[in-house]
Scaffold this active site. Structure first.
Site, PDB file in Angstrom:
ATOM      1  CB  CYS A   1      29.972  -2.526  42.999  1.00 58.23           C
ATOM      2  SG  CYS A   1      28.146  -2.145  43.403  1.00 58.23           S
TER       3      CYS A   1
ATOM      4  CB  CYS B   1      26.437  -5.932  46.613  1.00 57.07           C
ATOM      5  SG  CYS B   1      25.760  -4.166  45.613  1.00 57.07           S
TER       6      CYS B   1
ATOM      7  CE1 TYR C   1      -5.512  -7.647   4.238  1.00 57.43           C
ATOM      8  CE2 TYR C   1      -5.030  -7.673   6.487  1.00 57.43           C
ATOM      9  CZ  TYR C   1      -4.751  -7.667   5.186  1.00 57.43           C
ATOM     10  OH  TYR C   1      -3.366  -7.858   4.667  1.00 57.43           O
TER      11      TYR C   1
ATOM     12  CE  LYS D   1      -0.015  -0.469   6.889  1.00 59.41           C
ATOM     13  NZ  LYS D   1       0.951  -1.194   7.748  1.00 59.41           N
TER      14      LYS D   1
ATOM     15  CB  CYS E   1      28.295  -5.794  41.884  1.00 61.36           C
ATOM     16  SG  CYS E   1      28.656  -5.916  43.732  1.00 61.36           S
TER      17      CYS E   1
ATOM     18  CB  CYS F   1      28.770  -2.756  47.873  1.00 62.38           C
ATOM     19  SG  CYS F   1      29.475  -3.669  46.669  1.00 62.38           S
TER      20      CYS F   1
ATOM     21  CE  LYS G   1       3.984   2.902   7.593  1.00 61.94           C
ATOM     22  NZ  LYS G   1       4.308   1.759   7.827  1.00 61.94           N
TER      23      LYS G   1
ATOM     24  CD  GLU H   1     -10.425  -3.017   6.182  1.00 60.52           C
ATOM     25  OE1 GLU H   1      -9.269  -3.684   6.371  1.00 60.52           O
ATOM     26  OE2 GLU H   1     -11.392  -3.291   5.236  1.00 60.52           O
TER      27      GLU H   1
ATOM     28  CG  LEU I   1      -2.058  -0.957   1.425  1.00 60.38           C
ATOM     29  CD1 LEU I   1      -2.894  -0.795   2.731  1.00 60.38           C
ATOM     30  CD2 LEU I   1      -3.005  -0.700   0.108  1.00 60.38           C
TER      31      LEU I   1
ATOM     32  CG  ASP J   1       3.010  -3.491  13.498  1.00 62.30           C
ATOM     33  OD1 ASP J   1       3.598  -3.830  12.528  1.00 62.30           O
ATOM     34  OD2 ASP J   1       3.866  -2.700  14.246  1.00 62.30           O
TER      35      ASP J   1
HETATM   36  S1  IVH Z   1      -5.205  -4.121   2.851  1.00 60.85           S
HETATM   37  C1  IVH Z   1      -4.225  -3.978  -1.355  1.00 60.85           C
HETATM   38  N1  IVH Z   1      -6.117  -4.007   5.350  1.00 60.85           N
HETATM   39  O1  IVH Z   1      -0.843  -3.504   6.024  1.00 60.85           O
HETATM   40  C2  IVH Z   1      -4.759  -4.011   0.022  1.00 60.85           C
HETATM   41  N2  IVH Z   1      -3.736  -4.416   5.083  1.00 60.85           N
HETATM   42  O2  IVH Z   1       0.795  -2.815   2.981  1.00 60.85           O
HETATM   43  C3  IVH Z   1      -3.501  -4.859   0.613  1.00 60.85           C
HETATM   44  N3  IVH Z   1      -2.484  -4.536   7.081  1.00 60.85           N
HETATM   45  O3  IVH Z   1       1.306  -5.880   5.375  1.00 60.85           O
HETATM   46  C4  IVH Z   1      -3.901  -4.754   2.266  1.00 60.85           C
HETATM   47  N4  IVH Z   1      -4.233  -4.178   8.476  1.00 60.85           N
HETATM   48  O4  IVH Z   1      -0.968  -7.080   5.947  1.00 60.85           O
HETATM   49  C5  IVH Z   1      -5.098  -4.194   4.516  1.00 60.85           C
HETATM   50  N5  IVH Z   1      -7.096  -3.798   7.650  1.00 60.85           N
HETATM   51  C6  IVH Z   1      -5.971  -4.030   6.691  1.00 60.85           C
HETATM   52  C7  IVH Z   1      -4.521  -4.319   7.195  1.00 60.85           C
HETATM   53  C8  IVH Z   1      -3.655  -4.444   6.371  1.00 60.85           C
HETATM   54  C9  IVH Z   1      -2.895  -4.574   8.426  1.00 60.85           C
HETATM   55  C10 IVH Z   1      -1.125  -4.724   6.374  1.00 60.85           C
HETATM   56  C11 IVH Z   1      -1.065  -5.868   5.279  1.00 60.85           C
HETATM   57  C12 IVH Z   1       0.410  -5.347   4.768  1.00 60.85           C
HETATM   58  C13 IVH Z   1       0.337  -3.874   5.034  1.00 60.85           C
HETATM   59  C14 IVH Z   1      -0.189  -3.054   3.758  1.00 60.85           C
END
Ligand code: IVH
Length: 712
Positions: free
Chosen positions: A453, A476, A230, A115, A471, A456, A359, A113, A84, A117
């Protein structure tokens, strides 16, 4: 019960258990008590034992059934997994919206949605059953990690009955989503690793990604990973893609238009897939609804926005609230809702034009490193800590951060007076990443670890090859304090009333100079502690008294032997039964216990070899502290029975402890040194002198894969 009725009951039990799993892991709304759930599962296990022909791969009993793999098979994505483009501020989100409107010829509504991690993952279901799953890899080919994904409780092994067929006829479907680790599970995992002396993970994502890529699914299961779906991609089964790849028709919802645009059909009102009964799924929102109906976990915070202003408000709201969640998010994914429009927009290079990742600002800040101060840990480690000019980081004020050890400080060239970069990964303690060298003014002195240390004044030892300086004085006061605190803590002897403050007072007043002194406390001594009344004293003495019967495992944990955390203590207690037997065991004997490697064994031996420690244990015994436990029978069978292994070097996928537990679980022994009695040496990269010795003695040398095949 006849086989016929057994098979009916099995079906019934599976459906009840699947329902309970769905309520628990997906809807977060359990309705069955743990006990009822366990009894259903036990009944099912029992029936499957009696009628093995009824056991199927998608049974809820089969989540952790697979044997370790030697390596992963490639997993080819039939529809590429895209990346993305990013937006980092409001202006970039508005620019994205303008582009979309221009290309689509009008205003669009969006689905937003969180994102997650974690690790992008693809799941294939056929006839409603989970068939395969793989990692993203480079987007075209990832790794087939099916047995590992099967251990993830929120991934259904079967789609909810009826739903799949209603929607797709005979179609196979592919689900895309994110495997992640909850922060609470991450904290638990790291605490366990820390207690076991294993390196901790920097953040939940690393732990999740390492977990998915374990060769042994049991190790994946231990991490307790989670999943959010997703996206959904449909693949026609009538055209068996493996058999006739040329004529494969892919029906894609929200995915990859650019790779084979002519063959990708979006399942929507306008473009209805010929082989699908899909009743007009026209939007991303509807595909999320469908995923939920199929029993897949969809993040509860997904939302539909009528315009970009609502999108921006959503992004701002979650950027501020990200800490409230029990999982890490690093942004918001914004998707054009209408699938036909998605298709029309297509992709620019690797990034779709219909989606963008907003981001969040990194939880990283710059501030001045005012000083480096040393605290002394329980085992005498000299821990360098950063004193920072207070700075805001992810919603909290940070004043202190860890600097790990002197090696870390030197290799990152961090000097007091520097402007430094500080981050918080997960909910762990903030960490100094490094200096901003362009901001370094004038000459700054390098940090040197003191050779005495700071508490002490005793000599400091820095053993070759170790990260930490220590130490050398076991008496101590800083070490004593930490040991007392640890001994009384909840996971150990659980003495309520001796917390941080009381422990400090007791050690400062020299009422407690070692752990055993706790049991010599009486009313008279405690009356000398400031602000301590009669009632407090009585309670404290009662709590000390009742701690005497906690048993051997707790005592062992409380002693704070290096590398001996709760789990190892339980193993030792179970295998040996008494503290005297543990003290008398050789390092080799200790290593015969499940999961106890050479390092742990050496540390335990060293502890009991010290006269002061033995004397302290005698005093604990005299005070009436129970130091025995029921003995457990040791593994007396297994593939590696009677074989002795030595481990050296770094293995690609297993830590030493993990490899050692696989060996001991299979009945083998792990020894710390190579001799004529050694059967195998398992060598990873950069092996030590053990490798040369094995060669000179003609002992079979295995790599990790070789070990795996012995175990298989
Ligand atoms: S959609 C073309 N939805 O974010 C669409 N990605 O570069 C592709 N990720 O590592 C992804 N939550 O795994 C989408 N709700 C979400 C997401 C999501 C996390 C991650 C995905 C990828 C990165 C997108």
């Amino acid at each position: 019960m006849t086989a016929k009725t057994a098979s009916e009951r099995v079906r019934e039990l599976r459906s009840l258990i699947e329902d309970a799993n769905h309520r628990y892991y997906v809807l977060d709304d359990p309705q069955l008590s743990d006990a009822d759930y366990d009894s259903l599962l036990r009944e099912l296990l029992d029936l499957e034992d009696r009628y093995p022909e009824l056991r199927t791969a998608d049974s809820p009993t089969q989540r952790v059934g697979a044997a370790p793999a030697e390596r992963f098979a490639p997993y080819e994505h039939r529809v590429a997994m895209l990346s993305l483009a990013n937006a980092t501020n409001e202006a970039e989100l508005r620019a994205f919206d303008e582009r979309v409107r221009k290309l689509a010829g009008g205003a669009q509504s969006y689905v937003v949605e969180l994102k997650i991690d974690g690790l992008a993952t693809s799941l294939q279901y056929r006839d409603g059953a989970l068939e395969r799953g793989g990692t993203r890899g480079d987007g075209r080919v990832g790794e087939d990690v099916t047995p590992n994904l099967r251990t993830i409780s929120s991934i259904p092994l079967r789609l909810r009955s009826g739903q799949a067929h209603e929607h797709f006829g005979d179609g196979a479907i592919e689900v895309r989503g994110e495997v992640y680790l909850r922060k609470s599970d991450f904290e638990r995992l790291n605490a366990e690793r820390e207690r076991a002396g294993l390196p901790v993970f920097a953040n939940p994502r690393n732990a999740a990604s390492g977990g998915v890529r374990q060769l042994d699914p049991r190790l994946t299961a231990e991490r307790k990973l989670s999943f959010f779906a997703y996206a959904i991609v449909m693949v026609s089964l009538s055209n068996h893609p493996e058999q006739r790849p040329k004529r494969n028709v892919m029906v894609s919802l929200s995915n990859h238009p650019e790779q084979r645009p002519e063959r990708n059909v979006i399942l929507s009102g306008r473009h209805k897939a010929p082989q699908s009964k899909g009743d007009g799924i026209a939007t991303q929102w509807e595909s999320l609804e469908l995923l939920k109906k199929l029993g897949l976990p969809v993040n509860p915070h997904v939302a539909r926005c009528a315009n970009i202003d609502e999108v921006i408000a959503y992004c701002e709201r979650w950027e501020a609230k990200r800490e409230d969640l029990d999982y890490e998010i690093d942004g918001v994914v914004v998707k054009v809702d209408d699938l036909a429009t998605q298709e029309r927009l297509g992709a620019a290079g690797r990034d779709p034009r219909w989606a963008v990742a907003y981001k969040f600002k990194p939880r990283e800040a710059r501030t001045k490193l005012l000083d480096i101060v040393i605290t002394v840990g329980r085992t005498g480690t000299l821990n360098p800590n950063a004193v920072l000019e207070p700075v805001q980081l992810g919603g909290v004020t940070v004043r202190n951060a860890t600097l790990h050890n002197e090696e870390y400080i030197a290799s990152n060239d961090i000097r007091p007076g520097d402007i430094v970069l500080v981050t918080r990964a997960g909910d762990v303690i903030p960490r100094v990443v490094g200096p901003v060298l362009s901001e370094r003014k004038g000459k700054l002195r390098r940090f040197v670890m003191p050779d005495r240390c700071p508490v002490c004044g005793a000599d400091v030892d820095h053993p070759e090859g170790e990260a930490m300086s220590r130490c050398t004085n076991a008496a101590c006061p800083a070490q004593v304090l930490e040991r007392v605190r640890h001994f009384c803590s909840r996971g150990a002897m659980d003495i309520e009333g001796i917390g941080d403050v009381m422990a400090q007072q007791l050690t400062e007043l020299e009422l407690v100079e070692d752990i055993a002194d706790i049991y010599a406390l009486d009313e008279k001594k405690l009356a000398t502690v400031p602000r301590t009344g009669e009632k407090t004293i009585a309670n404290l003495l009662r709590n000390i008294e009742s701690s005497k019967s906690r048993g051997l495992a707790r005592v062992l944990t409380g002693l704070g032997i290096r590398f001996v955390g709760t789990q190892t203590a339980q193993i030792l207690a179970g295998d040996f039964g008494t503290i005297d037997d543990i003290a008398a065991a050789s390092a080799g004997e200790l290593q015969q216990c499940e999961g106890i490697g050479p390092e742990v064994a050496a540390s335990v031996s060293l502890f009991f070899a010290q006269r002061a420690n033995r004397a302290m244990i005698e005093r604990l015994r005299k005070a009436g502290v129970a130091m025995n436990a029921p003995k457990r029978a040791r593994a007396a069978s297994g593939k590696l029975m009677g074989k002795t292994f030595v481990l050296t070097g770094t293995l690609p996928n297993l830590t030493r402890d993990e490899a050692a537990s696989l060996i001991t679980e299979a009945g083998g022994k792990v020894s710390g040194s190579v001799s004529k009695k050694t059967n195998y040496v398992v060598a990873g990269s950069e092996p030590g002198s053990k490798y040369d010795k094995a060669q000179s003695l003609g002992i079979t040398i295995l790599d990790e894969a070789g070990l795996r095949s012995l175990l298989a």
